[in-house]
Design a protein around this motif. Structure first.
Motif, PDB file in Angstrom:
ATOM      1  N   ALA A   1       7.850  -0.469  13.754  1.00  0.00           N
ATOM      2  CA  ALA A   1       7.272  -0.366  12.415  1.00  0.00           C
ATOM      3  C   ALA A   1       7.197   1.086  11.960  1.00  0.00           C
ATOM      4  O   ALA A   1       7.455   1.408  10.798  1.00  0.00           O
ATOM      5  CB  ALA A   1       5.883  -0.996  12.389  1.00  0.00           C
ATOM      6  N   VAL A   2       6.861   1.986  12.885  1.00  0.00           N
ATOM      7  CA  VAL A   2       6.820   3.414  12.557  1.00  0.00           C
ATOM      8  C   VAL A   2       8.238   3.949  12.362  1.00  0.00           C
ATOM      9  O   VAL A   2       8.514   4.681  11.397  1.00  0.00           O
ATOM     10  CB  VAL A   2       6.093   4.211  13.657  1.00  0.00           C
ATOM     11  N   ALA A   3       9.146   3.605  13.254  1.00  0.00           N
ATOM     12  CA  ALA A   3      10.524   4.095  13.165  1.00  0.00           C
ATOM     13  C   ALA A   3      11.196   3.657  11.868  1.00  0.00           C
ATOM     14  O   ALA A   3      12.017   4.391  11.312  1.00  0.00           O
ATOM     15  CB  ALA A   3      11.328   3.603  14.365  1.00  0.00           C
ATOM     16  N   LEU A   4      10.828   2.478  11.355  1.00  0.00           N
ATOM     17  CA  LEU A   4      11.418   1.946  10.132  1.00  0.00           C
ATOM     18  C   LEU A   4      10.636   2.358   8.885  1.00  0.00           C
ATOM     19  O   LEU A   4      10.957   1.915   7.784  1.00  0.00           O
ATOM     20  CB  LEU A   4      11.475   0.417  10.216  1.00  0.00           C
ATOM     21  N   HIS A   5       9.591   3.179   9.078  1.00  0.00           N
ATOM     22  CA  HIS A   5       8.756   3.660   7.979  1.00  0.00           C
ATOM     23  C   HIS A   5       7.994   2.543   7.277  1.00  0.00           C
ATOM     24  O   HIS A   5       7.620   2.670   6.113  1.00  0.00           O
ATOM     25  CB  HIS A   5       9.593   4.436   6.948  1.00  0.00           C
ATOM     26  N   LEU A   6       7.758   1.453   7.995  1.00  0.00           N
ATOM     27  CA  LEU A   6       6.898   0.396   7.480  1.00  0.00           C
ATOM     28  C   LEU A   6       5.435   0.771   7.679  1.00  0.00           C
ATOM     29  O   LEU A   6       4.557   0.294   6.958  1.00  0.00           O
ATOM     30  CB  LEU A   6       7.194  -0.921   8.200  1.00  0.00           C
ATOM     31  N   VAL A   7       5.187   1.604   8.675  1.00  0.00           N
ATOM     32  CA  VAL A   7       3.858   2.149   8.958  1.00  0.00           C
ATOM     33  C   VAL A   7       3.977   3.662   8.966  1.00  0.00           C
ATOM     34  O   VAL A   7       4.941   4.205   9.522  1.00  0.00           O
ATOM     35  CB  VAL A   7       3.335   1.633  10.319  1.00  0.00           C
ATOM     36  N   ASP A   8       3.016   4.352   8.356  1.00  0.00           N
ATOM     37  CA  ASP A   8       3.064   5.815   8.296  1.00  0.00           C
ATOM     38  C   ASP A   8       2.570   6.471   9.575  1.00  0.00           C
ATOM     39  O   ASP A   8       3.091   7.509   9.977  1.00  0.00           O
ATOM     40  CB  ASP A   8       2.239   6.314   7.111  1.00  0.00           C
ATOM     41  N   GLU A   9       1.561   5.883  10.200  1.00  0.00           N
ATOM     42  CA  GLU A   9       1.061   6.468  11.443  1.00  0.00           C
ATOM     43  C   GLU A   9       0.349   5.432  12.286  1.00  0.00           C
ATOM     44  O   GLU A   9      -0.268   4.493  11.780  1.00  0.00           O
ATOM     45  CB  GLU A   9       0.115   7.637  11.162  1.00  0.00           C
ATOM     46  N   LEU A  10       0.451   5.608  13.611  1.00  0.00           N
ATOM     47  CA  LEU A  10      -0.335   4.841  14.561  1.00  0.00           C
ATOM     48  C   LEU A  10      -1.546   5.685  14.916  1.00  0.00           C
ATOM     49  O   LEU A  10      -1.422   6.884  15.183  1.00  0.00           O
ATOM     50  CB  LEU A  10       0.474   4.526  15.818  1.00  0.00           C
ATOM     51  N   ALA A  11      -2.709   5.080  14.932  1.00  0.00           N
ATOM     52  CA  ALA A  11      -3.939   5.838  15.124  1.00  0.00           C
ATOM     53  C   ALA A  11      -4.812   5.179  16.181  1.00  0.00           C
ATOM     54  O   ALA A  11      -5.130   3.993  16.091  1.00  0.00           O
ATOM     55  CB  ALA A  11      -4.711   5.946  13.811  1.00  0.00           C
ATOM     56  N   ALA A  12      -5.207   5.983  17.190  1.00  0.00           N
ATOM     57  CA  ALA A  12      -6.168   5.503  18.182  1.00  0.00           C
ATOM     58  C   ALA A  12      -7.546   5.413  17.557  1.00  0.00           C
ATOM     59  O   ALA A  12      -8.385   4.612  17.975  1.00  0.00           O
ATOM     60  CB  ALA A  12      -6.186   6.448  19.385  1.00  0.00           C
ATOM     61  N   ASP A  13      -7.792   6.253  16.544  1.00  0.00           N
ATOM     62  CA  ASP A  13      -9.065   6.257  15.814  1.00  0.00           C
ATOM     63  C   ASP A  13      -8.762   5.994  14.344  1.00  0.00           C
ATOM     64  O   ASP A  13      -8.621   6.935  13.549  1.00  0.00           O
ATOM     65  CB  ASP A  13      -9.764   7.609  15.989  1.00  0.00           C
TER      66      ASP A  13
ATOM     67  N   ALA B   1       0.819  -1.213   0.000  1.00  0.00           N
ATOM     68  CA  ALA B   1       0.000   0.000   0.000  1.00  0.00           C
ATOM     69  C   ALA B   1       0.851   1.260   0.000  1.00  0.00           C
ATOM     70  O   ALA B   1       1.970   1.280   0.508  1.00  0.00           O
ATOM     71  CB  ALA B   1      -0.931  -0.006   1.215  1.00  0.00           C
ATOM     72  N   ASP B   2       0.284   2.342  -0.533  1.00  0.00           N
ATOM     73  CA  ASP B   2       0.967   3.631  -0.563  1.00  0.00           C
ATOM     74  C   ASP B   2       1.057   4.255   0.821  1.00  0.00           C
ATOM     75  O   ASP B   2       2.072   4.861   1.177  1.00  0.00           O
ATOM     76  CB  ASP B   2       0.220   4.610  -1.480  1.00  0.00           C
ATOM     77  N   TYR B   3      -0.013   4.134   1.599  1.00  0.00           N
ATOM     78  CA  TYR B   3      -0.068   4.750   2.928  1.00  0.00           C
ATOM     79  C   TYR B   3      -0.576   3.713   3.900  1.00  0.00           C
ATOM     80  O   TYR B   3      -1.548   2.993   3.617  1.00  0.00           O
ATOM     81  CB  TYR B   3      -0.996   5.974   2.915  1.00  0.00           C
ATOM     82  N   ARG B   4       0.070   3.620   5.074  1.00  0.00           N
ATOM     83  CA  ARG B   4      -0.229   2.530   6.009  1.00  0.00           C
ATOM     84  C   ARG B   4      -0.564   3.090   7.387  1.00  0.00           C
ATOM     85  O   ARG B   4       0.267   3.758   8.000  1.00  0.00           O
ATOM     86  CB  ARG B   4       0.968   1.584   6.095  1.00  0.00           C
ATOM     87  N   ILE B   5      -1.759   2.788   7.826  1.00  0.00           N
ATOM     88  CA  ILE B   5      -2.252   3.201   9.136  1.00  0.00           C
ATOM     89  C   ILE B   5      -2.333   1.951  10.008  1.00  0.00           C
ATOM     90  O   ILE B   5      -2.736   0.887   9.531  1.00  0.00           O
ATOM     91  CB  ILE B   5      -3.645   3.849   9.015  1.00  0.00           C
ATOM     92  N   ALA B   6      -1.974   2.076  11.282  1.00  0.00           N
ATOM     93  CA  ALA B   6      -2.044   0.919  12.170  1.00  0.00           C
ATOM     94  C   ALA B   6      -2.479   1.348  13.558  1.00  0.00           C
ATOM     95  O   ALA B   6      -2.253   2.492  13.968  1.00  0.00           O
ATOM     96  CB  ALA B   6      -0.686   0.218  12.255  1.00  0.00           C
ATOM     97  N   THR B   7      -3.108   0.435  14.266  1.00  0.00           N
ATOM     98  CA  THR B   7      -3.384   0.653  15.677  1.00  0.00           C
ATOM     99  C   THR B   7      -2.114   0.350  16.467  1.00  0.00           C
ATOM    100  O   THR B   7      -1.172  -0.251  15.944  1.00  0.00           O
ATOM    101  CB  THR B   7      -4.518  -0.264  16.163  1.00  0.00           C
ATOM    102  N   ASP B   8      -2.086   0.765  17.729  1.00  0.00           N
ATOM    103  CA  ASP B   8      -0.862   0.539  18.511  1.00  0.00           C
ATOM    104  C   ASP B   8      -0.699  -0.918  18.939  1.00  0.00           C
ATOM    105  O   ASP B   8       0.298  -1.280  19.568  1.00  0.00           O
ATOM    106  CB  ASP B   8      -0.818   1.465  19.724  1.00  0.00           C
ATOM    107  N   THR B   9      -1.674  -1.774  18.587  1.00  0.00           N
ATOM    108  CA  THR B   9      -1.549  -3.202  18.886  1.00  0.00           C
ATOM    109  C   THR B   9      -0.915  -3.970  17.738  1.00  0.00           C
ATOM    110  O   THR B   9      -0.705  -5.182  17.848  1.00  0.00           O
ATOM    111  CB  THR B   9      -2.933  -3.825  19.177  1.00  0.00           C
ATOM    112  N   VAL B  10      -0.601  -3.305  16.654  1.00  0.00           N
ATOM    113  CA  VAL B  10      -0.130  -4.016  15.470  1.00  0.00           C
ATOM    114  C   VAL B  10       1.250  -4.630  15.705  1.00  0.00           C
ATOM    115  O   VAL B  10       2.088  -4.060  16.413  1.00  0.00           O
ATOM    116  CB  VAL B  10      -0.099  -3.073  14.241  1.00  0.00           C
ATOM    117  N   ARG B  11       1.449  -5.816  15.141  1.00  0.00           N
ATOM    118  CA  ARG B  11       2.758  -6.464  15.096  1.00  0.00           C
ATOM    119  C   ARG B  11       2.894  -7.074  13.704  1.00  0.00           C
ATOM    120  O   ARG B  11       2.015  -7.808  13.258  1.00  0.00           O
ATOM    121  CB  ARG B  11       2.887  -7.562  16.147  1.00  0.00           C
TER     122      ARG B  11
END
Length: 236
Positions: free
Chosen positions: A165-177, A111-121
Protein backbone atom coordinates in the motif's frame (compact mmCIF):
# COMPACT_ATOMS: atom_id res chain seq x y z
CA UNK A 1 -15.99 23.74 18.89
CA UNK A 2 -15.15 20.29 17.55
CA UNK A 3 -17.85 18.28 15.89
CA UNK A 4 -17.97 14.59 15.09
CA UNK A 5 -20.04 12.23 13.02
CA UNK A 6 -19.84 8.46 12.91
CA UNK A 7 -21.60 5.73 10.99
CA UNK A 8 -22.55 4.27 14.36
CA UNK A 9 -24.13 7.53 15.53
CA UNK A 10 -21.98 7.63 18.66
CA UNK A 11 -19.78 10.54 19.76
CA UNK A 12 -16.16 10.23 18.64
CA UNK A 13 -13.24 11.30 20.79
CA UNK A 14 -12.12 14.92 20.20
CA UNK A 15 -9.09 15.55 18.04
CA UNK A 16 -8.30 19.14 18.96
CA UNK A 17 -8.29 22.30 16.86
CA UNK A 18 -11.11 22.71 14.40
CA UNK A 19 -11.11 19.20 12.97
CA UNK A 20 -14.30 17.40 12.16
CA UNK A 21 -14.21 13.67 12.70
CA UNK A 22 -15.78 10.80 10.79
CA UNK A 23 -15.48 7.21 12.01
CA UNK A 24 -16.38 4.44 9.59
CA UNK A 25 -16.55 0.76 10.45
CA UNK A 26 -16.07 -1.27 7.29
CA UNK A 27 -17.63 -4.34 8.92
CA UNK A 28 -21.02 -2.69 8.64
CA UNK A 29 -23.02 -2.88 5.44
CA UNK A 30 -24.01 0.15 3.41
CA UNK A 31 -27.03 1.91 4.92
CA UNK A 32 -28.80 5.24 4.63
CA UNK A 33 -27.29 6.02 8.02
CA UNK A 34 -23.77 5.71 6.61
CA UNK A 35 -24.64 8.05 3.75
CA UNK A 36 -26.12 10.53 6.22
CA UNK A 37 -22.98 10.43 8.37
CA UNK A 38 -20.69 11.35 5.47
CA UNK A 39 -23.16 13.98 4.26
CA UNK A 40 -23.32 15.58 7.71
CA UNK A 41 -19.54 15.93 7.87
CA UNK A 42 -19.47 17.41 4.37
CA UNK A 43 -22.20 19.90 5.32
CA UNK A 44 -20.22 20.99 8.37
CA UNK A 45 -16.93 21.27 6.46
CA UNK A 46 -18.51 23.32 3.69
CA UNK A 47 -20.34 25.62 6.12
CA UNK A 48 -17.42 26.16 8.50
CA UNK A 49 -15.54 29.44 8.56
CA UNK A 50 -11.74 29.55 8.51
CA UNK A 51 -9.29 26.68 8.02
CA UNK A 52 -10.72 23.23 8.60
CA UNK A 53 -9.71 19.60 8.60
CA UNK A 54 -11.64 16.35 8.48
CA UNK A 55 -10.19 13.32 10.25
CA UNK A 56 -11.51 10.03 8.87
CA UNK A 57 -10.92 6.98 11.08
CA UNK A 58 -11.43 3.72 9.19
CA UNK A 59 -11.13 0.04 9.99
CA UNK A 60 -12.91 -3.23 9.33
CA UNK A 61 -13.97 -5.14 6.22
CA UNK A 62 -17.44 -6.57 5.50
CA UNK A 63 -18.50 -10.20 5.57
CA UNK A 64 -19.32 -12.02 2.34
CA UNK A 65 -23.07 -11.37 2.68
CA UNK A 66 -22.74 -7.61 3.14
CA UNK A 67 -24.29 -6.70 -0.24
CA UNK A 68 -27.35 -8.97 -0.05
CA UNK A 69 -29.95 -6.23 0.49
CA UNK A 70 -28.27 -3.40 -1.39
CA UNK A 71 -29.97 -1.37 -4.10
CA UNK A 72 -28.30 0.57 -6.89
CA UNK A 73 -30.05 3.72 -5.67
CA UNK A 74 -28.41 3.45 -2.26
CA UNK A 75 -25.02 2.64 -3.77
CA UNK A 76 -25.34 5.73 -5.97
CA UNK A 77 -26.08 7.93 -2.95
CA UNK A 78 -23.04 6.51 -1.14
CA UNK A 79 -20.70 7.01 -4.09
CA UNK A 80 -21.88 10.60 -4.49
CA UNK A 81 -21.36 11.25 -0.77
CA UNK A 82 -17.80 9.86 -0.95
CA UNK A 83 -17.12 11.97 -4.04
CA UNK A 84 -18.28 15.00 -2.11
CA UNK A 85 -15.91 14.08 0.73
CA UNK A 86 -13.12 13.77 -1.84
CA UNK A 87 -13.73 17.32 -3.10
CA UNK A 88 -14.20 19.20 0.17
CA UNK A 89 -12.65 22.65 0.69
CA UNK A 90 -10.87 21.15 3.69
CA UNK A 91 -7.88 18.89 4.25
CA UNK A 92 -8.99 15.29 4.75
CA UNK A 93 -6.72 12.92 6.68
CA UNK A 94 -7.49 9.22 6.98
CA UNK A 95 -6.20 6.95 9.74
CA UNK A 96 -6.55 3.24 8.93
CA UNK A 97 -6.02 0.22 11.16
CA UNK A 98 -6.26 -3.51 10.47
CA UNK A 99 -8.35 -4.81 7.59
CA UNK A 100 -9.90 -1.91 5.69
CA UNK A 101 -12.58 -2.71 3.13
CA UNK A 102 -16.02 -1.74 1.91
CA UNK A 103 -17.13 1.64 3.24
CA UNK A 104 -13.84 2.04 5.12
CA UNK A 105 -11.75 1.56 1.98
CA UNK A 106 -13.94 3.96 -0.01
CA UNK A 107 -13.53 6.72 2.57
CA UNK A 108 -9.80 6.14 3.01
CA UNK A 109 -9.09 6.36 -0.72
CA UNK A 110 -11.00 9.66 -0.86
CA UNK A 111 -8.71 11.33 1.69
CA UNK A 112 -5.89 13.74 0.87
CA UNK A 113 -3.43 12.14 3.30
CA UNK A 114 -3.53 8.54 4.51
CA UNK A 115 -1.92 7.20 7.66
CA UNK A 116 -1.98 3.49 8.51
CA UNK A 117 -0.69 1.11 11.11
CA UNK A 118 1.54 -1.73 9.94
CA UNK A 119 -1.39 -4.14 10.42
CA UNK A 120 -3.45 -2.52 7.69
CA UNK A 121 -4.68 -4.54 4.72
CA UNK A 122 -6.73 -2.93 1.96
CA UNK A 123 -9.54 -5.27 0.96
CA UNK A 124 -11.92 -5.17 -2.00
CA UNK A 125 -14.96 -6.95 -0.54
CA UNK A 126 -16.18 -10.08 -2.26
CA UNK A 127 -19.86 -10.94 -2.65
CA UNK A 128 -21.52 -13.70 -4.66
CA UNK A 129 -18.09 -14.98 -5.62
CA UNK A 130 -16.86 -11.74 -7.23
CA UNK A 131 -15.06 -8.60 -6.08
CA UNK A 132 -17.38 -5.64 -5.52
CA UNK A 133 -17.20 -3.36 -8.62
CA UNK A 134 -17.65 -0.05 -6.78
CA UNK A 135 -15.66 3.14 -7.28
CA UNK A 136 -12.87 1.90 -5.02
CA UNK A 137 -11.75 -0.04 -8.11
CA UNK A 138 -11.63 3.22 -10.07
CA UNK A 139 -9.52 4.93 -7.41
CA UNK A 140 -7.18 1.95 -7.08
CA UNK A 141 -6.75 1.77 -10.85
CA UNK A 142 -5.81 5.43 -10.97
CA UNK A 143 -2.79 4.53 -8.84
CA UNK A 144 -1.70 1.72 -11.11
CA UNK A 145 -4.09 -0.52 -13.00
CA UNK A 146 -1.24 -2.74 -14.19
CA UNK A 147 0.53 -3.28 -10.87
CA UNK A 148 0.34 -6.85 -9.61
CA UNK A 149 -1.02 -6.06 -6.13
CA UNK A 150 -3.87 -3.88 -7.45
CA UNK A 151 -4.70 -6.32 -10.23
CA UNK A 152 -4.96 -9.17 -7.71
CA UNK A 153 -7.08 -7.03 -5.38
CA UNK A 154 -9.55 -6.03 -8.10
CA UNK A 155 -9.81 -9.37 -9.91
CA UNK A 156 -9.55 -11.80 -7.02
CA UNK A 157 -10.17 -9.81 -3.83
CA UNK A 158 -6.61 -10.41 -2.59
CA UNK A 159 -5.82 -7.95 0.24
CA UNK A 160 -3.14 -5.32 -0.37
CA UNK A 161 -0.65 -5.55 2.50
CA UNK A 162 0.72 -2.49 4.29
CA UNK A 163 4.10 -2.51 2.53
CA UNK A 164 2.48 -2.74 -0.92
CA UNK A 165 0.00 0.00 0.00
CA UNK A 166 2.89 2.36 0.77
CA UNK A 167 4.89 1.34 -2.32
CA UNK A 168 1.83 2.00 -4.52
CA UNK A 169 1.18 5.36 -2.82
CA UNK A 170 -2.21 4.21 -1.58
CA UNK A 171 -0.97 5.03 1.93
CA UNK A 172 1.29 8.00 2.68
CA UNK A 173 2.90 6.63 5.82
CA UNK A 174 2.90 3.70 8.21
CA UNK A 175 2.88 4.88 11.81
CA UNK A 176 3.61 3.02 15.04
CA UNK A 177 2.02 6.01 16.79
CA UNK A 178 -0.97 7.06 14.63
CA UNK A 179 -1.95 9.87 17.02
CA UNK A 180 1.46 11.54 16.69
CA UNK A 181 1.45 11.07 12.90
CA UNK A 182 -2.04 12.54 12.74
CA UNK A 183 -1.04 15.60 14.76
CA UNK A 184 1.91 16.26 12.44
CA UNK A 185 -0.14 15.73 9.29
CA UNK A 186 -2.86 18.04 10.58
CA UNK A 187 -0.27 20.74 11.26
CA UNK A 188 1.17 20.45 7.75
CA UNK A 189 -2.28 20.38 6.20
CA UNK A 190 -3.13 23.96 7.15
CA UNK A 191 -0.96 25.70 4.54
CA UNK A 192 -3.58 25.72 1.75
CA UNK A 193 -7.23 25.86 2.79
CA UNK A 194 -10.76 26.45 1.58
CA UNK A 195 -11.69 26.72 -2.08
CA UNK A 196 -8.06 27.06 -3.16
CA UNK A 197 -7.30 23.63 -1.69
CA UNK A 198 -10.13 22.09 -3.70
CA UNK A 199 -8.89 23.85 -6.86
CA UNK A 200 -5.33 22.57 -6.47
CA UNK A 201 -6.59 19.07 -5.83
CA UNK A 202 -8.62 19.21 -9.05
CA UNK A 203 -5.69 20.60 -11.03
CA UNK A 204 -3.66 17.53 -10.06
CA UNK A 205 -6.49 15.14 -10.99
CA UNK A 206 -7.10 16.80 -14.35
CA UNK A 207 -3.40 16.80 -15.26
CA UNK A 208 -3.43 13.06 -15.97
CA UNK A 209 -5.95 13.46 -18.80
CA UNK A 210 -5.34 17.02 -20.03
CA UNK A 211 -2.74 18.34 -22.45
CA UNK A 212 -0.44 21.20 -21.48
CA UNK A 213 -2.19 23.65 -23.82
CA UNK A 214 -5.63 22.69 -22.49
CA UNK A 215 -4.51 22.98 -18.88
CA UNK A 216 -2.61 26.25 -19.25
CA UNK A 217 -5.64 28.54 -19.12
CA UNK A 218 -7.00 26.99 -15.93
CA UNK A 219 -3.62 27.16 -14.22
CA UNK A 220 -3.12 30.79 -15.29
CA UNK A 221 -6.54 31.66 -13.89
CA UNK A 222 -5.55 30.06 -10.58
CA UNK A 223 -2.28 32.01 -10.60
CA UNK A 224 -4.20 35.23 -11.27
CA UNK A 225 -6.51 34.63 -8.29
CA UNK A 226 -3.49 33.96 -6.07
CA UNK A 227 -1.75 37.15 -7.17
CA UNK A 228 -4.89 39.24 -6.70
CA UNK A 229 -5.42 37.82 -3.23
CA UNK A 230 -1.80 38.54 -2.30
CA UNK A 231 -2.11 42.11 -3.58
CA UNK A 232 -5.22 42.68 -1.48
CA UNK A 233 -3.44 41.30 1.58
CA UNK A 234 -0.41 43.51 1.02
CA UNK A 235 -2.52 46.64 0.74
CA UNK A 236 -4.63 45.89 3.82
Amino acid sequence: MKRSTTTEQQPAAPTGGEALRLRIDGRRGLTAEAVAAVTAVCDSAEDGAGPGKVIVEVSGAPEASWSTDLTVALVSKWERAVRRLERLPATTIAVADGDCGGLALDAMLAADYRIATDTVRLVIPVGDGTAWPGMAIYRLAQHGAHTAAIRRAVLFGTPIAAADAVALHLVDELAADPAAALALAAERGGVVTGTELAIRRQLMVDAAATSFDEALGVHLAACDRTLRRAAVGASA
